[in-house]
Design an enzyme around this catalytic site. Structure first.
Site, PDB file in Angstrom:
ATOM      1  N   TYR A   1       0.830  -1.208   0.000  1.00  0.00           N
ATOM      2  CA  TYR A   1       0.000   0.000   0.000  1.00  0.00           C
ATOM      3  C   TYR A   1       0.862   1.255   0.000  1.00  0.00           C
ATOM      4  O   TYR A   1       2.068   1.209   0.239  1.00  0.00           O
ATOM      5  CB  TYR A   1      -0.944   0.014   1.200  1.00  0.00           C
ATOM      6  CG  TYR A   1      -0.290   0.403   2.514  1.00  0.00           C
ATOM      7  CD1 TYR A   1      -0.462   1.685   3.036  1.00  0.00           C
ATOM      8  CD2 TYR A   1       0.494  -0.498   3.236  1.00  0.00           C
ATOM      9  CE1 TYR A   1       0.133   2.047   4.235  1.00  0.00           C
ATOM     10  CE2 TYR A   1       1.090  -0.149   4.430  1.00  0.00           C
ATOM     11  CZ  TYR A   1       0.903   1.134   4.929  1.00  0.00           C
ATOM     12  OH  TYR A   1       1.506   1.501   6.118  1.00  0.00           O
TER      13      TYR A   1
ATOM     14  N   ARG B   1      -7.489 -21.173  -0.216  1.00  0.00           N
ATOM     15  CA  ARG B   1      -6.551 -20.910   0.861  1.00  0.00           C
ATOM     16  C   ARG B   1      -5.390 -21.898   0.889  1.00  0.00           C
ATOM     17  O   ARG B   1      -4.257 -21.538   1.249  1.00  0.00           O
ATOM     18  CB  ARG B   1      -7.290 -20.947   2.207  1.00  0.00           C
ATOM     19  CG  ARG B   1      -6.437 -20.511   3.383  1.00  0.00           C
ATOM     20  CD  ARG B   1      -7.201 -20.595   4.697  1.00  0.00           C
ATOM     21  NE  ARG B   1      -6.438 -19.981   5.753  1.00  0.00           N
ATOM     22  CZ  ARG B   1      -5.428 -20.564   6.395  1.00  0.00           C
ATOM     23  NH1 ARG B   1      -5.061 -21.798   6.050  1.00  0.00           N
ATOM     24  NH2 ARG B   1      -4.778 -19.929   7.358  1.00  0.00           N
TER      25      ARG B   1
ATOM     26  N   LYS C   1       6.554  -1.764   1.744  1.00  0.00           N
ATOM     27  CA  LYS C   1       5.400  -1.192   2.459  1.00  0.00           C
ATOM     28  C   LYS C   1       4.209  -2.134   2.310  1.00  0.00           C
ATOM     29  O   LYS C   1       3.385  -1.996   1.399  1.00  0.00           O
ATOM     30  CB  LYS C   1       5.081   0.202   1.923  1.00  0.00           C
ATOM     31  CG  LYS C   1       4.195   1.047   2.843  1.00  0.00           C
ATOM     32  CD  LYS C   1       4.133   2.466   2.341  1.00  0.00           C
ATOM     33  CE  LYS C   1       3.207   3.352   3.181  1.00  0.00           C
ATOM     34  NZ  LYS C   1       3.753   3.601   4.529  1.00  0.00           N
TER      35      LYS C   1
ATOM     36  N   GLU D   1      13.034   3.192  13.597  1.00  0.00           N
ATOM     37  CA  GLU D   1      12.107   4.252  13.205  1.00  0.00           C
ATOM     38  C   GLU D   1      10.889   4.247  14.117  1.00  0.00           C
ATOM     39  O   GLU D   1      10.791   3.440  15.048  1.00  0.00           O
ATOM     40  CB  GLU D   1      11.681   4.068  11.748  1.00  0.00           C
ATOM     41  CG  GLU D   1      11.028   2.730  11.451  1.00  0.00           C
ATOM     42  CD  GLU D   1      10.802   2.511   9.959  1.00  0.00           C
ATOM     43  OE1 GLU D   1      10.753   3.499   9.204  1.00  0.00           O
ATOM     44  OE2 GLU D   1      10.650   1.343   9.553  1.00  0.00           O
TER      45      GLU D   1
ATOM     46  N   LEU E   1      11.459   1.793   6.510  1.00  0.00           N
ATOM     47  CA  LEU E   1      10.781   2.221   5.295  1.00  0.00           C
ATOM     48  C   LEU E   1      11.531   3.415   4.720  1.00  0.00           C
ATOM     49  O   LEU E   1      11.911   4.332   5.464  1.00  0.00           O
ATOM     50  CB  LEU E   1       9.332   2.615   5.607  1.00  0.00           C
ATOM     51  CG  LEU E   1       8.518   3.040   4.382  1.00  0.00           C
ATOM     52  CD1 LEU E   1       8.239   1.833   3.491  1.00  0.00           C
ATOM     53  CD2 LEU E   1       7.220   3.704   4.809  1.00  0.00           C
TER      54      LEU E   1
END
Length: 297
Positions: free
Chosen positions: A35, A102, A149, A181, A205
């Site tokens: 995302y 699944r 991300k 971070e 990130l």
């Protein structure tokens, strides 16, 4: 924001209340998704191309197939901002692996799903003071691909909840006493006039705002060291701040209840955080220069 605000889901614009995914969607079952969150100012998407570039890197690193609408994300986002009348907003873009049984490990035939939702946020105010937060040190238990991300955010959420339970606003994460971070922002420490931040490797990130802050600092004569610091060095710093799409430049006033640098409860933040204050002003000025003019970033 109304539940019936318009979102985008894999080729369709529809109310959020009508947007659904199959039960066996792999994003739902296994968090196989990536995302981005893009800020808009006065209706303009900020740093859209760097976000799209990072989204592509996340797809590559996870081995996910790019959706057919990937090259339409800018137009989709602009349309949703306009249709929902949200010029000051956060555009959430998510791509998941797709639906399949699944128990099947093969990805053959899976069609990725693209979701875009626009959320309201506070109106940008160039005159507003630099924001601040308090942090608590929390072990970083995330995987070793933090430069990707992904939607697998349970460790970040758990760290934030742990920090809140300790009386702080958020967490400052560390691996074996090496600061990485925040839960949703990059961290900087300032000592003797120099900036320090964790190198852009697989443990953090690679923040879009982080890169902007580093560039602005260097352009204005500050030394930036992309060097990891210990928790003790952060506690001993003259200034600490966070950077991110939603945090901009945010001063950190306390870590584990200990005042950072010369900070005291009744001080003027700009007086004891002179470098962070300058970076806040540089960043705000950059945003202000984009409003009402075509974006070139």
């Amino acid at each position: 924001m109304s539940q019936d605000s318009i979102c985008y889901l894999s080729g369709k614009y529809l109310p959020k209340s009508q947007a659904t995914l199959p039960v066996e969607e792999r994003g739902l079952l296994f968090a196989e998704g990536v995302y981005e969150v893009v800020r808009t100012y006065a209706g303009q998407l900020y740093e859209m191309q760097p976000h799209l570039d990072r989204l592509q890197r996340s797809l590559n690193k996870t081995g996910m197939t790019a959706p057919k609408d990937l090259d339409q994300l800018t137009a989709i986002s602009e349309k949703l901002v306009a249709e929902n009348n949200l010029p000051e907003s956060l555009v959430y873009i998510q791509i998941t692996r797709g639906a399949g049984p699944r128990t099947v490990r093969s990805y053959e035939g899976l069609v990725p799903n693209t979701l875009v939702v626009v959320y309201p946020t506070t109106t940008f105010d160039e005159a507003a003071d630099m924001p601040s937060k308090t942090l608590a040190l929390v072990p970083d238990i995330r995987w070793h691909m933090c430069d990707t991300k992904t939607i697998m955010l349970m460790p970040n959420i758990a760290a934030g909840n742990q920090a809140t339970a300790l009386g702080a606003d958020d967490a400052l994460m560390h691996r074996n006493k090496i600061v990485t971070e925040g839960t949703a922002a990059n961290a900087f420490a300032i000592k003797n006039g120099e900036l320090f931040t964790h190198p852009a490797d697989n443990h953090i990130l690679h923040g879009i705002t982080r890169a902007t802050v580093i560039r602005l600092a260097r352009e204005n004569g500050f030394t930036v060291n992309e060097t990891a610091l210990t928790t003790e060095q952060f506690l001993d710093a003259d200034e600490v701040f966070l950077s991110g799409t939603t945090t901009h430049v945010t001063a950190v006033t306390k870590i584990d209840g200990q005042n950072v640098g010369a900070y005291t409860e009744n001080c003027a933040l700009a007086d004891v955080y002179p470098i962070a204050q300058k970076l806040h002003e540089f960043f705000v000025s950059r945003i202000g220069s984009l409003i009402g003019s075509p974006q070139t970033a």
